[in-house]
Design an enzyme around this catalytic site. Sequence first.
Site, mmCIF file in Angstrom:
data_model
loop_
_atom_site.group_PDB
_atom_site.id
_atom_site.type_symbol
_atom_site.label_atom_id
_atom_site.label_comp_id
_atom_site.label_asym_id
_atom_site.label_seq_id
_atom_site.Cartn_x
_atom_site.Cartn_y
_atom_site.Cartn_z
ATOM 1 N N SER A 89 0.825 -1.211 0.000
ATOM 2 C CA SER A 89 0.000 0.000 0.000
ATOM 3 C C SER A 89 0.857 1.259 0.000
ATOM 4 O O SER A 89 1.945 1.286 0.592
ATOM 5 C CB SER A 89 -0.877 -0.025 1.252
ATOM 6 O OG SER A 89 -1.424 1.243 1.489
ATOM 7 N N TYR A 131 -1.961 -0.325 10.173
ATOM 8 C CA TYR A 131 -2.239 -0.885 8.840
ATOM 9 C C TYR A 131 -0.993 -0.761 7.955
ATOM 10 O O TYR A 131 -0.544 -1.735 7.344
ATOM 11 C CB TYR A 131 -3.421 -0.150 8.196
ATOM 12 C CG TYR A 131 -3.591 -0.453 6.730
ATOM 13 C CD1 TYR A 131 -3.947 -1.735 6.310
ATOM 14 C CD2 TYR A 131 -3.370 0.524 5.762
ATOM 15 C CE1 TYR A 131 -4.081 -2.033 4.960
ATOM 16 C CE2 TYR A 131 -3.508 0.233 4.410
ATOM 17 C CZ TYR A 131 -3.862 -1.046 4.018
ATOM 18 O OH TYR A 131 -3.982 -1.333 2.683
HETATM 19 P P1 NAD Z 1 -11.410 -5.431 0.443
HETATM 20 O O1 NAD Z 1 -11.551 -5.274 1.924
HETATM 21 O O2 NAD Z 1 -12.566 -5.086 -0.419
HETATM 22 O O3 NAD Z 1 -10.959 -6.904 0.101
HETATM 23 C C1 NAD Z 1 -10.230 -7.720 0.984
HETATM 24 C C2 NAD Z 1 -10.971 -9.032 1.118
HETATM 25 O O4 NAD Z 1 -10.185 -9.870 1.972
HETATM 26 C C3 NAD Z 1 -12.338 -8.887 1.773
HETATM 27 O O5 NAD Z 1 -13.344 -9.453 0.957
HETATM 28 C C4 NAD Z 1 -12.204 -9.628 3.097
HETATM 29 O O6 NAD Z 1 -13.389 -10.339 3.450
HETATM 30 C C5 NAD Z 1 -11.047 -10.570 2.818
HETATM 31 N N1 NAD Z 1 -10.305 -10.914 4.034
HETATM 32 C C6 NAD Z 1 -9.849 -10.072 4.992
HETATM 33 N N2 NAD Z 1 -9.237 -10.767 5.964
HETATM 34 C C7 NAD Z 1 -9.288 -12.070 5.598
HETATM 35 C C8 NAD Z 1 -8.828 -13.271 6.190
HETATM 36 N N3 NAD Z 1 -8.212 -13.268 7.380
HETATM 37 N N4 NAD Z 1 -9.030 -14.434 5.533
HETATM 38 C C9 NAD Z 1 -9.682 -14.456 4.342
HETATM 39 N N5 NAD Z 1 -10.155 -13.355 3.739
HETATM 40 C C10 NAD Z 1 -9.959 -12.173 4.362
HETATM 41 O O7 NAD Z 1 -10.140 -4.561 0.051
HETATM 42 P P2 NAD Z 1 -9.532 -4.160 -1.375
HETATM 43 O O8 NAD Z 1 -9.711 -2.703 -1.532
HETATM 44 O O9 NAD Z 1 -10.017 -5.081 -2.430
HETATM 45 O O10 NAD Z 1 -7.997 -4.415 -1.092
HETATM 46 C C11 NAD Z 1 -7.294 -5.544 -1.586
HETATM 47 C C12 NAD Z 1 -5.846 -5.428 -1.130
HETATM 48 O O11 NAD Z 1 -5.269 -4.230 -1.619
HETATM 49 C C13 NAD Z 1 -5.682 -5.394 0.381
HETATM 50 O O12 NAD Z 1 -4.522 -6.123 0.709
HETATM 51 C C14 NAD Z 1 -5.480 -3.927 0.683
HETATM 52 O O13 NAD Z 1 -4.741 -3.741 1.861
HETATM 53 C C15 NAD Z 1 -4.719 -3.492 -0.552
HETATM 54 N N6 NAD Z 1 -4.837 -2.063 -0.852
HETATM 55 C C16 NAD Z 1 -6.050 -1.547 -1.224
HETATM 56 C C17 NAD Z 1 -6.136 -0.185 -1.513
HETATM 57 C C18 NAD Z 1 -7.424 0.451 -1.931
HETATM 58 O O14 NAD Z 1 -7.445 1.690 -2.080
HETATM 59 N N7 NAD Z 1 -8.524 -0.292 -2.127
HETATM 60 C C19 NAD Z 1 -4.991 0.634 -1.421
HETATM 61 C C20 NAD Z 1 -3.791 0.060 -1.044
HETATM 62 C C21 NAD Z 1 -3.716 -1.295 -0.777
#
Ligand code: NAD
Length: 336
Positions: A127, A152
């Site tokens: 991130s 985070y």
């Molecule tokens: P999101 O929360 O929509 O998706 C993450 C999914 O992981 C969720 O559906 C959740 O149910 C699942 N999850 C969480 N903990 C879990 C566990 N212990 N076991 C199994 N499943 C689990 O988030 P996103 O926006 O799709 O993000 C995806 C990745 O990208 C993440 O790693 C996030 O940190 C990273 N990220 C996202 C952004 C953004 O702006 N969306 C920015 C930087 C990094």
Amino acid sequence: MKYLVTGAAGFIGFHLVQRLCADGHEVIGIDNLNDYYEVSLKEARLAQLAPLPGFRFIRLDLADRAGMAKLFADEGFERVVHLAAQAGVRYSLDNPFAYADSNLVGQLTVLEGCRHHGIGHLIYASSSSVYGLNDQMPFATTDGVDHPISLYAASKKANELMAHSYSHLYGLPTTGLRFFTVYGPWGRPDMALFKFTKAILAGEPIDVYNQGQLSRDFTHVDDIVEGIMRVADHVPAANPEWTTSQGARDQSSAPYRLFNIGNGSPVRLLDFIEALEDAIGKPAIKNMMPMQPGDVHATWADTRGLFDAVGYQPQMTVAAGVKTFIDWYRGYYQQA
Ligand code: NAD
């Protein structure tokens, strides 16, 4: 290819699975469907994915060590895209252990699975938040410029360090991707665009942190998916030289890589809100708020690393991208 996508019911995972299936890959998606945000949205995404040829969903928690080990042993994946995580900066202030379980233990179960089952390439989500207090713009992936200021962000930095150690020790090819504020259709209800849209349509005020004097390198989810696909096909090579007398690989030989995936053009929060007002056709009522703990003033991706490696740079403008979100939101919630 046979892929594992963790977090398949999540925002980015959902879009990635669609693309992988469209390109003819076999995909196992896992997710624990936790209630960090509305579960019905995760279920609705899964309902869209269910009929796709080559896709199968397994409900599994990353922290379930035995379940994860069995998954890797049973399925024989060739590539892993690890997106499941506990996201959110503000939530980490009150729920610190969710980050230990999902982001630290979770990264470890994935790394162990990859290590023991000869996975050809692990791509995992980091991130832009790892940069934290860094004020050297744009943010480069060079060592020493990242200074996480939330749990985070610290867990995401830890993911990178853990991946490096597995690349170094076991020759596991890994690519970490630092995503910058991702938005688009089927986006997350805990993120600003979703909250703002909901409030503006309901005629309610929106909370604008740091008086709107924040800027973010907003990146459309289609651009993120394109970046992941290009990176997945570009496996980091190990240097075959064994350089130390103990037989361990020298650090430089680890098949380890880290890229930013961001637009490379930060937008002020107030300008982002203006694009949203234009797309909705209604003004926002702005409730100006102070800076929140753990938040950063600005993010700005240095996109050269990704471009040099795979010839790709995100494309979508905020004006066009916000519109794709509003079109989806209106259809999904049937709100004019
Ligand atoms: P999101 O929360 O929509 O998706 C993450 C999914 O992981 C969720 O559906 C959740 O149910 C699942 N999850 C969480 N903990 C879990 C566990 N212990 N076991 C199994 N499943 C689990 O988030 P996103 O926006 O799709 O993000 C995806 C990745 O990208 C993440 O790693 C996030 O940190 C990273 N990220 C996202 C952004 C953004 O702006 N969306 C920015 C930087 C990094």
